[in-house]
Write a protein that holds these residues in place. Structure first.
Motif, PDB file in Angstrom:
ATOM      1  N   VAL A  52       1.043  -1.554  -0.015  1.00 55.75           N
ATOM      2  CA  VAL A  52       0.259   0.113  -0.063  1.00 55.75           C
ATOM      3  C   VAL A  52       0.856   1.820  -0.357  1.00 55.75           C
ATOM      4  CG1 VAL A  52      -1.680   1.407   1.167  1.00 55.75           C
ATOM      5  CG2 VAL A  52      -1.837  -1.017   1.334  1.00 55.75           C
ATOM      6  N   MET A  53       1.877   1.056   0.920  1.00 52.47           N
ATOM      7  CA  MET A  53       3.125   2.573   0.943  1.00 52.47           C
ATOM      8  C   MET A  53       3.384   2.566  -0.230  1.00 52.47           C
ATOM      9  SD  MET A  53       4.974   1.921   4.933  1.00 52.47           S
ATOM     10  CE  MET A  53       5.206   0.787   4.979  1.00 52.47           C
ATOM     11  N   SER A  54       3.841   1.519  -1.060  1.00 49.28           N
ATOM     12  CA  SER A  54       4.524   1.455  -2.419  1.00 49.28           C
ATOM     13  C   SER A  54       3.748   2.293  -3.622  1.00 49.28           C
ATOM     14  CB  SER A  54       5.127   0.166  -2.503  1.00 49.28           C
ATOM     15  OG  SER A  54       6.314  -0.447  -1.984  1.00 49.28           O
ATOM     16  N   GLY A  55       2.274   1.760  -3.516  1.00 51.67           N
ATOM     17  CA  GLY A  55       1.051   2.379  -4.577  1.00 51.67           C
ATOM     18  C   GLY A  55       1.391   3.898  -4.363  1.00 51.67           C
ATOM     19  N   LEU A  56       1.079   4.657  -2.625  1.00 49.65           N
ATOM     20  CA  LEU A  56       1.070   6.296  -2.114  1.00 49.65           C
ATOM     21  C   LEU A  56       2.537   6.551  -2.671  1.00 49.65           C
ATOM     22  CD1 LEU A  56      -0.051   8.191  -0.954  1.00 49.65           C
ATOM     23  CD2 LEU A  56       0.724   7.297   0.702  1.00 49.65           C
ATOM     24  N   GLY A  57       3.212   5.692  -2.884  1.00 50.42           N
ATOM     25  CA  GLY A  57       4.457   6.822  -2.624  1.00 50.42           C
ATOM     26  C   GLY A  57       4.740   6.919  -4.994  1.00 50.42           C
ATOM     27  N   CYS A  59       2.363   6.699  -6.773  1.00 56.63           N
ATOM     28  CA  CYS A  59       1.072   7.513  -8.048  1.00 56.63           C
ATOM     29  C   CYS A  59       1.750   8.802  -7.311  1.00 56.63           C
ATOM     30  CB  CYS A  59      -0.088   7.187  -6.623  1.00 56.63           C
ATOM     31  SG  CYS A  59      -1.372   8.101  -7.243  1.00 56.63           S
ATOM     32  N   THR A  60       2.531   9.178  -5.920  1.00 52.41           N
ATOM     33  CA  THR A  60       2.744  10.300  -5.688  1.00 52.41           C
ATOM     34  C   THR A  60       3.930  11.010  -6.668  1.00 52.41           C
ATOM     35  OG1 THR A  60       2.763  10.554  -3.319  1.00 52.41           O
ATOM     36  CG2 THR A  60       3.539  11.933  -4.059  1.00 52.41           C
ATOM     37  N   ALA A  61       4.804  10.477  -6.609  1.00 50.52           N
ATOM     38  CA  ALA A  61       6.223  11.081  -7.597  1.00 50.52           C
ATOM     39  C   ALA A  61       5.394  11.258  -9.277  1.00 50.52           C
ATOM     40  CB  ALA A  61       6.595   9.706  -7.453  1.00 50.52           C
ATOM     41  N   SER A  78      12.199  13.128  -8.383  1.00 51.76           N
ATOM     42  CA  SER A  78      11.843  13.363  -7.139  1.00 51.76           C
ATOM     43  C   SER A  78      11.774  11.831  -6.584  1.00 51.76           C
ATOM     44  CB  SER A  78      10.368  14.113  -7.185  1.00 51.76           C
ATOM     45  OG  SER A  78       9.310  12.666  -8.182  1.00 51.76           O
ATOM     46  N   SER A  79      12.019  12.341  -5.005  1.00 50.18           N
ATOM     47  CA  SER A  79      11.311  10.691  -4.363  1.00 50.18           C
ATOM     48  C   SER A  79      10.460  10.865  -3.017  1.00 50.18           C
ATOM     49  CB  SER A  79      13.568  10.209  -4.413  1.00 50.18           C
ATOM     50  OG  SER A  79      13.401  11.464  -2.787  1.00 50.18           O
ATOM     51  N   VAL A  80       9.870   9.860  -2.965  1.00 49.14           N
ATOM     52  CA  VAL A  80       9.139   9.806  -2.261  1.00 49.14           C
ATOM     53  C   VAL A  80       9.025   8.419  -1.090  1.00 49.14           C
ATOM     54  CG1 VAL A  80       6.703   9.756  -1.339  1.00 49.14           C
ATOM     55  CG2 VAL A  80       6.924  10.573  -4.022  1.00 49.14           C
ATOM     56  N   LEU A 116       4.229  21.571  -5.812  1.00 47.15           N
ATOM     57  CA  LEU A 116       3.948  20.311  -6.342  1.00 47.15           C
ATOM     58  C   LEU A 116       3.524  19.463  -5.283  1.00 47.15           C
ATOM     59  CD1 LEU A 116       7.828  20.127  -8.273  1.00 47.15           C
ATOM     60  CD2 LEU A 116       4.925  19.628  -8.578  1.00 47.15           C
ATOM     61  N   LEU A 117       4.208  20.449  -4.118  1.00 47.28           N
ATOM     62  CA  LEU A 117       3.360  19.240  -2.521  1.00 47.28           C
ATOM     63  C   LEU A 117       1.874  19.191  -2.608  1.00 47.28           C
ATOM     64  CD1 LEU A 117       4.249  18.078   0.313  1.00 47.28           C
ATOM     65  CD2 LEU A 117       3.847  21.291   1.098  1.00 47.28           C
ATOM     66  N   GLU A 118       1.562  20.895  -3.142  1.00 51.56           N
ATOM     67  CA  GLU A 118      -0.411  20.290  -2.908  1.00 51.56           C
ATOM     68  C   GLU A 118      -0.681  19.176  -4.677  1.00 51.56           C
ATOM     69  OE1 GLU A 118      -1.453  24.438  -4.914  1.00 51.56           O
ATOM     70  OE2 GLU A 118      -0.573  25.442  -3.002  1.00 51.56           O
ATOM     71  N   ILE A 119      -0.327  19.079  -5.335  1.00 49.11           N
ATOM     72  CA  ILE A 119      -0.269  18.591  -6.145  1.00 49.11           C
ATOM     73  C   ILE A 119      -0.318  16.719  -5.914  1.00 49.11           C
ATOM     74  CG2 ILE A 119       0.423  17.309  -8.689  1.00 49.11           C
ATOM     75  CD1 ILE A 119      -1.117  20.164  -8.366  1.00 49.11           C
ATOM     76  N   ALA A 120       1.275  16.848  -5.097  1.00 52.09           N
ATOM     77  CA  ALA A 120       0.606  15.754  -4.478  1.00 52.09           C
ATOM     78  C   ALA A 120      -0.124  14.749  -3.597  1.00 52.09           C
ATOM     79  CB  ALA A 120       2.191  15.212  -3.187  1.00 52.09           C
ATOM     80  N   ASN A 121      -0.964  16.014  -2.981  1.00 48.48           N
ATOM     81  CA  ASN A 121      -2.189  15.210  -2.140  1.00 48.48           C
ATOM     82  C   ASN A 121      -3.560  14.883  -3.483  1.00 48.48           C
ATOM     83  OD1 ASN A 121      -0.912  15.777   0.003  1.00 48.48           O
ATOM     84  ND2 ASN A 121      -1.777  17.996   0.389  1.00 48.48           N
ATOM     85  N   LYS A 122      -3.490  15.257  -4.694  1.00 47.47           N
ATOM     86  CA  LYS A 122      -4.180  15.244  -5.626  1.00 47.47           C
ATOM     87  C   LYS A 122      -4.209  13.690  -6.081  1.00 47.47           C
ATOM     88  CE  LYS A 122      -4.780  20.136  -6.228  1.00 47.47           C
ATOM     89  NZ  LYS A 122      -6.442  19.758  -4.914  1.00 47.47           N
ATOM     90  N   CYS A 123      -2.503  12.609  -5.713  1.00 50.15           N
ATOM     91  CA  CYS A 123      -2.791  12.060  -6.274  1.00 50.15           C
ATOM     92  C   CYS A 123      -3.610  10.305  -6.064  1.00 50.15           C
ATOM     93  CB  CYS A 123      -1.487  10.983  -5.918  1.00 50.15           C
ATOM     94  SG  CYS A 123      -1.526  10.185  -5.142  1.00 50.15           S
TER      95      CYS A 123
END
Length: 140
Positions: A52-57, A59-61, A78-80, A116-123
């Motif tokens: 799950v964490m891999s998917g989140l990371g 998707c964010t990147a 970028s890295s997450v 880009l930080l705001e966009i991360a929350n739109k993944c």
């Protein structure tokens, strides 16, 4: 109730490698999952929360990369990093907490970095986790 425009599917089955080892087939991709040795597994792959964490990371990147390319911003890389913990919510109920630390490389302005930080929350995975989901289960 609305249905998704594009249904996705993965198959998961026991691998035979220890009591909890699993083989995951997602399209043409094959992966393993397991529990840690401390939990009785053989650690032949990531555990379910690591997946799950891999998917989140990922998707964010990917979401930040797509946005930066569309805007022609100089995002070099970028890295997450994602951390998961279980906490008690304000209502006293258990709650899953996912913490992301995002590293952005490139000649970006402070405004671009903040956007880009705001966009991360739109993944999409972030949105799925924060809004909750419906899980339907049946026997084959």
């Amino acid at each position: 109730m609305s249905t998704a425009a594009k249904a996705r599917e993965v198959s998961v089955g026991e691998s035979g490698l220890g009591p909890y080892g699993q083989i995951i087939v997602a399209g043409r991709h094959v992966m393993a999952a397991d529990e840690a040795e401390s939990l009785g597994g053989r650690d032949t792959g990531p555990d379910p929360y690591e997946l799950v964490m891999s998917g989140l990371g990922a998707c964010t990147a990917m979401t930040m990369r797509m946005y930066a390319e569309r805007k022609q911003w100089p995002l070099a890389r970028s890295s997450v990093q994602v951390r998961h913990s279980k906490i008690t919510g304000s209502d006293g109920k258990p709650l899953d907490r996912f913490e992301r630390v995002i590293t952005l490389e490139g000649d970006l302005s402070e405004e671009q970095r903040q956007r880009l930080l705001e966009i991360a929350n739109k993944c999409p995975v972030h949105q799925t986790l924060t809004r909750g989901s419906e899980v339907l289960t049946s026997l084959a």
